[in-house]
Write a protein that holds these residues in place. Structure first.
Motif, PDB file in Angstrom:
ATOM      1  N   ASP A   1      58.289  67.225  45.650  1.00 41.42           N
ATOM      2  CA  ASP A   1      59.470  66.449  45.271  1.00 41.42           C
ATOM      3  C   ASP A   1      59.141  65.082  44.687  1.00 41.42           C
ATOM      4  N   SER A   2      57.906  64.617  44.856  1.00 40.10           N
ATOM      5  CA  SER A   2      57.576  63.284  44.352  1.00 40.10           C
ATOM      6  C   SER A   2      57.361  63.330  42.848  1.00 40.10           C
ATOM      7  N   PRO A   3      57.662  62.231  42.143  1.00 42.78           N
ATOM      8  CA  PRO A   3      57.502  62.226  40.688  1.00 42.78           C
ATOM      9  C   PRO A   3      56.044  62.459  40.296  1.00 42.78           C
ATOM     10  N   GLY A   4      55.842  63.327  39.309  1.00 46.70           N
ATOM     11  CA  GLY A   4      54.506  63.583  38.794  1.00 46.70           C
ATOM     12  C   GLY A   4      53.532  63.874  39.919  1.00 46.70           C
ATOM     13  N   ASP A   5      52.371  63.222  39.884  1.00 47.26           N
ATOM     14  CA  ASP A   5      51.446  63.417  41.003  1.00 47.26           C
ATOM     15  C   ASP A   5      51.330  62.147  41.845  1.00 47.26           C
ATOM     16  N   ALA A   6      52.480  61.474  41.999  1.00 42.09           N
ATOM     17  CA  ALA A   6      52.505  60.219  42.751  1.00 42.09           C
ATOM     18  C   ALA A   6      52.064  60.412  44.204  1.00 42.09           C
ATOM     19  N   ALA A   7      52.233  61.643  44.733  1.00 43.81           N
ATOM     20  CA  ALA A   7      51.869  61.881  46.131  1.00 43.81           C
ATOM     21  C   ALA A   7      50.538  62.614  46.256  1.00 43.81           C
ATOM     22  N   ALA A   8      49.820  62.759  45.134  1.00 45.19           N
ATOM     23  CA  ALA A   8      48.588  63.570  45.169  1.00 45.19           C
ATOM     24  C   ALA A   8      47.586  63.046  46.196  1.00 45.19           C
ATOM     25  N   ASP A   9      47.432  61.722  46.249  1.00 46.48           N
ATOM     26  CA  ASP A   9      46.449  61.154  47.181  1.00 46.48           C
ATOM     27  C   ASP A   9      47.104  60.511  48.397  1.00 46.48           C
ATOM     28  N   LEU A  10      48.395  60.754  48.559  1.00 43.06           N
ATOM     29  CA  LEU A  10      49.121  60.143  49.672  1.00 43.06           C
ATOM     30  C   LEU A  10      48.635  60.709  51.006  1.00 43.06           C
ATOM     31  N   GLU A  11      48.382  59.817  51.956  1.00 37.07           N
ATOM     32  CA  GLU A  11      48.091  60.266  53.322  1.00 37.07           C
ATOM     33  C   GLU A  11      49.366  60.170  54.143  1.00 37.07           C
ATOM     34  N   ILE A  12      49.730  61.271  54.800  1.00 37.99           N
ATOM     35  CA  ILE A  12      50.853  61.248  55.742  1.00 37.99           C
ATOM     36  C   ILE A  12      50.239  61.437  57.114  1.00 37.99           C
ATOM     37  N   GLU A  13      50.373  60.443  57.955  1.00 41.51           N
ATOM     38  CA  GLU A  13      49.667  60.489  59.234  1.00 41.51           C
ATOM     39  C   GLU A  13      50.579  60.042  60.367  1.00 41.51           C
ATOM     40  N   LEU A  14      50.197  60.388  61.589  1.00 36.79           N
ATOM     41  CA  LEU A  14      50.920  59.870  62.736  1.00 36.79           C
ATOM     42  C   LEU A  14      50.377  58.472  63.019  1.00 36.79           C
ATOM     43  N   SER A  15      51.278  57.528  63.248  1.00 40.67           N
ATOM     44  CA  SER A  15      50.848  56.154  63.484  1.00 40.67           C
ATOM     45  C   SER A  15      50.638  55.902  64.967  1.00 40.67           C
ATOM     46  N   PRO A  16      49.527  55.287  65.334  1.00 41.21           N
ATOM     47  CA  PRO A  16      49.343  54.921  66.732  1.00 41.21           C
ATOM     48  C   PRO A  16      49.992  53.567  67.021  1.00 41.21           C
ATOM     49  N   SER A  17      50.558  52.938  66.014  1.00 39.81           N
ATOM     50  CA  SER A  17      51.082  51.579  66.194  1.00 39.81           C
ATOM     51  C   SER A  17      52.328  51.586  67.055  1.00 39.81           C
ATOM     52  N   CYS A  18      52.481  50.527  67.825  1.00 38.40           N
ATOM     53  CA  CYS A  18      53.704  50.409  68.588  1.00 38.40           C
ATOM     54  C   CYS A  18      54.356  49.078  68.287  1.00 38.40           C
ATOM     55  N   GLY A  19      55.652  49.072  68.461  1.00 38.64           N
ATOM     56  CA  GLY A  19      56.421  47.891  68.115  1.00 38.64           C
ATOM     57  C   GLY A  19      56.030  46.680  68.945  1.00 38.64           C
ATOM     58  N   MET A  20      55.565  46.928  70.203  1.00 41.45           N
ATOM     59  CA  MET A  20      55.252  45.810  71.087  1.00 41.45           C
ATOM     60  C   MET A  20      54.104  44.968  70.523  1.00 41.45           C
ATOM     61  N   GLU A  21      53.073  45.639  70.023  1.00 42.14           N
ATOM     62  CA  GLU A  21      51.971  44.892  69.392  1.00 42.14           C
ATOM     63  C   GLU A  21      52.488  44.133  68.175  1.00 42.14           C
ATOM     64  N   GLY A  22      53.369  44.780  67.448  1.00 38.62           N
ATOM     65  CA  GLY A  22      53.899  44.166  66.228  1.00 38.62           C
ATOM     66  C   GLY A  22      54.714  42.922  66.519  1.00 38.62           C
ATOM     67  N   ILE A  23      55.583  43.007  67.540  1.00 40.34           N
ATOM     68  CA  ILE A  23      56.413  41.834  67.835  1.00 40.34           C
ATOM     69  C   ILE A  23      55.525  40.699  68.372  1.00 40.34           C
ATOM     70  N   ALA A  24      54.426  41.063  69.070  1.00 45.98           N
ATOM     71  CA  ALA A  24      53.477  40.036  69.516  1.00 45.98           C
ATOM     72  C   ALA A  24      52.801  39.374  68.306  1.00 45.98           C
ATOM     73  N   ALA A  25      52.442  40.185  67.302  1.00 46.00           N
ATOM     74  CA  ALA A  25      51.831  39.628  66.097  1.00 46.00           C
ATOM     75  C   ALA A  25      52.817  38.702  65.377  1.00 46.00           C
ATOM     76  N   ILE A  26      54.090  39.114  65.349  1.00 45.97           N
ATOM     77  CA  ILE A  26      55.112  38.277  64.706  1.00 45.97           C
ATOM     78  C   ILE A  26      55.256  36.959  65.466  1.00 45.97           C
ATOM     79  N   ALA A  27      55.228  37.038  66.811  1.00 47.38           N
ATOM     80  CA  ALA A  27      55.336  35.817  67.622  1.00 47.38           C
ATOM     81  C   ALA A  27      54.122  34.911  67.402  1.00 47.38           C
ATOM     82  N   LEU A  28      52.943  35.521  67.252  1.00 50.94           N
ATOM     83  CA  LEU A  28      51.731  34.732  67.004  1.00 50.94           C
ATOM     84  C   LEU A  28      51.799  34.051  65.634  1.00 50.94           C
ATOM     85  N   GLU A  29      52.291  34.797  64.660  1.00 49.45           N
ATOM     86  CA  GLU A  29      52.467  34.229  63.316  1.00 49.45           C
ATOM     87  C   GLU A  29      53.462  33.071  63.367  1.00 49.45           C
TER      88      GLU A  29
END
Lengths: 409, 409
Positions: free
Chosen positions: A364-392
């Motif tokens: 469904d992606s235009p042309g071969d825009a997704a040819a090298d796309l990686e679709i992966e499960l993220s190990p990231s969690c929002g808690m680490e992210g909000i801590a990074a935002i607070a640190l910033e």
């Protein structure tokens, strides 16, 4: 928006953030190593490191050289600079995690309330008490805390009235700050997960990535050239409320045909109800927002595993909806990585769902825009992210960075 | 994508571009003025200006002070640094515009071919001759040219074979460069219009904007924090091939239900054919890609003006489709400005189309994400944009900027 500067990101401040993130990624690095990792000149890195040392964000260690020659001075984030506390608040659930200033996790405490509280004083006191508990467990004092971040699910816009605990925090942020006596930042999980991915995940190795959260609600966090895309009012990433089908299913947001109405947990239940109206799993639970929602996903996966044709059909159909909707993100943003969190981690993902999603995205992606796309499960969690935002935010408060702050936050 | 640097945008190079754009916006400015306009320190600005003077990109003038005090040294872009030539190539139409190095337009020439040429030698010779004509008219010599940019409509991906003149250029770019003996950059109109908007339009006053092109094909150019979003393979912005309707109308790209199949010119004709199959305007013209396409829009506008109910219905329906599709851009990117080019400039825009589009965008966007959104007609043209891209490429070639270049270009 007259009067906005030509560039909203102050470039010096951005360089400092780039150096901090490079140090976080490397653990320990020399000035030369930082210059190599960031593309900044050694002179610029040295100036930045001097500023970061002065404010105690970075600390010097001693690295032994690779062999011949004098030992090189190593640098690391100064974990002891202070403590950062992340909160995750649902209606009757509060979680607090204490991090050190190098984003190392120290401890997590959970609190559950018997009834939902939408009244500000009660919620603020609850957060205050939970902060004490968490700090005690982490052997830290309140004066050690350099930043507090609160994750507010759903809070893509400031609510009009306090119907839930997160709404109350949105509306009474000044009182939260006064009561805690600490700098407090709030943000939604979409931005926080993307921030975690930027600081600690795929954002370390690619310039353009999208994180996708699949839960009761769905949405995206967009990383573009090393920064989170927030948009004019922090509403960027609301891919869940972009169209899958013009004049399609009613979404809880009021619009018809949103992606969320097809790939959010209630949307999957609706697909089941359309496919097999009498299926036992199709019945609406009393509290569709609760963990019952994720139980549906697990039950569907089990049923499919056991050969239930309706469950198989619903999972396949949902995978097609998800693939088509992710292809829209590819069409618009052409990312290198899409990192998924939420129900994508369900048991049938790898065997059944991922192959359909990947094929559909590629087709469904235009042309071969997704040819090298990686679709992966993220190990990231929002808690680490909000801590990074607070640190910033802390670095902003002491004048080291000038990150644009959305007024509402 | 392992091995990609932590930040793909070299920050020093970005500062230089920011200064060049600020000078273009100001016409003439002092170092202090540039520091104020860009948020960079005076020291950084002075260093950058020194580099730009050394390479002749900038020239010094003498400004009188506001009254008391010594006169201040003024700076401007050095128009005489060279000439930049933009080309726009369709199948049988070629346009060349000569700009000075401060992006001032000097002259434009047009050439039309009697038959379509898909054979590389013929097209390259045609471009070469047209370049001579344009330079002669601009009283410039070929050795004055510091950059050539070619706008290739539709070229969101490198084609597999040469079916049209633009395809042939895509496939034989090295031969174009050899024949012209000049640095040549190609890009599609979506990126070029967004670049023009960034350098010369809304991108001067806001950090986040989207340009939307409405023609036979439709697409978007995304400006995010002062840069064009290109994505992994320069395919970002293909909003025209994101979904309006899952399993909806067949799009020319092969996917079903794309935005383009509803708001591109052939999509509007199809809406007419569905609404009033016997309407005289609903008949397919022989060459749907040609100017006949835009004639349809003008004819529909005239018919609506004269009270033709089918024309009114089609215009209204198309405005709803467009509004809904633009709301998806708001959901995902939350821009401050959406600037439209193409058929949005049709006669009924202001009275009939814009009010429906604006209301639909406001209603369909998440929360109040579109409350302060400006939807405007863009005066930007792709030719200015491709010239800006060629100028940026020149600065890259002489080592002043390190803009990431997509391999295909």
């Amino acid at each position: 928006m007259a009067g906005v500067r030509l560039t909203s990101r102050d470039i010096r401040s951005e360089s400092r953030l780039v150096v901090v993130r490079a140090l976080l990624a490397a653990g320990e690095a020399s000035r030369n190593g930082l210059a190599e990792a960031t593309g900044l000149s050694l002179g610029t890195v040295s100036t930045i490191v001097q500023d970061l040392l002065k404010y105690g964000i970075v600390t010097e260690s001693r690295l032994l050289g690779g062999g011949i020659g004098r030992p090189t001075t190593g640098l690391r984030l100064n974990a002891d600079r202070g403590r950062v506390v992340g909160f995750y608040l649902e209606d009757r659930y509060l979680e607090a995690t204490v991090f050190d200033a190098a984003l190392g996790e120290l401890t997590t405490v959970e609190a559950v309330s018997d009834e939902s509280v939408a009244e500000a004083d009660g919620i603020i006191a609850w957060i205050d008490r939970t902060l004490d508990t968490a700090l005690e467990r982490a052997q830290a004092k309140r004066e050690d805390v350099i930043g507090v971040g609160i994750l507010l699910p759903g809070g893509m816009q400031r609510p009009v009235k306090a119907a839930t605990a997160p709404d109350a925090i949105w509306l009474h942020l000044d009182r939260v700050r006064d009561t805690l006596g600490l700098p407090v930042v709030v943000d939604n999980p979409l931005k926080a997960i993307a921030t975690a991915e930027l600081w600690l995940g795929a954002g370390r190795r690619v310039a353009n990535a999208v994180t996708v959260s699949l839960g009761f609600g769905v949405g995206a966090g967009i990383i573009q050239d090393g920064a989170i895309v927030r948009g004019a009012t922090n509403a960027a990433g609301e891919w869940g409320h972009s169209l899958l089908a013009f004049e399609g299913r009613q979404c809880q947001c009021g619009r018809m045909g949103c992606v969320e109405a097809y790939v959010g947990v209630p949307g999957i239940r609706r697909t089941l109800a359309e496919t097999a109206p009498d299926h036992p799993l199709a019945a609406e639970p009393e509290d569709a927002e609760g963990p019952e929602g994720f139980d549906l996903i697990a039950a569907l996966a089990d049923a499919a595993e056991a050969g239930d044709p309706a469950a198989v059909a619903v999972i396949d159909r949902s995978a097609h909806y998800l693939g088509a909707a992710l292809a829209d993100l590819v069409a618009i943003l052409n990312p290198e990585v899409i990192a998924l969190t939420g129900w994508a981690a369900w048991p049938t993902w790898r065997e059944r769902v991922a192959p359909i999603v990947r094929r559909r995205v590629r087709e469904d992606s235009p042309g071969d825009a997704a040819a090298d796309l990686e679709i992966e499960l993220s190990p990231s969690c929002g808690m680490e992210g909000i801590a990074a935002i607070a640190l910033e935010r802390f670095m902003r408060d002491i004048g080291l960075v000038t990150t644009r702050v959305i007024p509402a936050l």
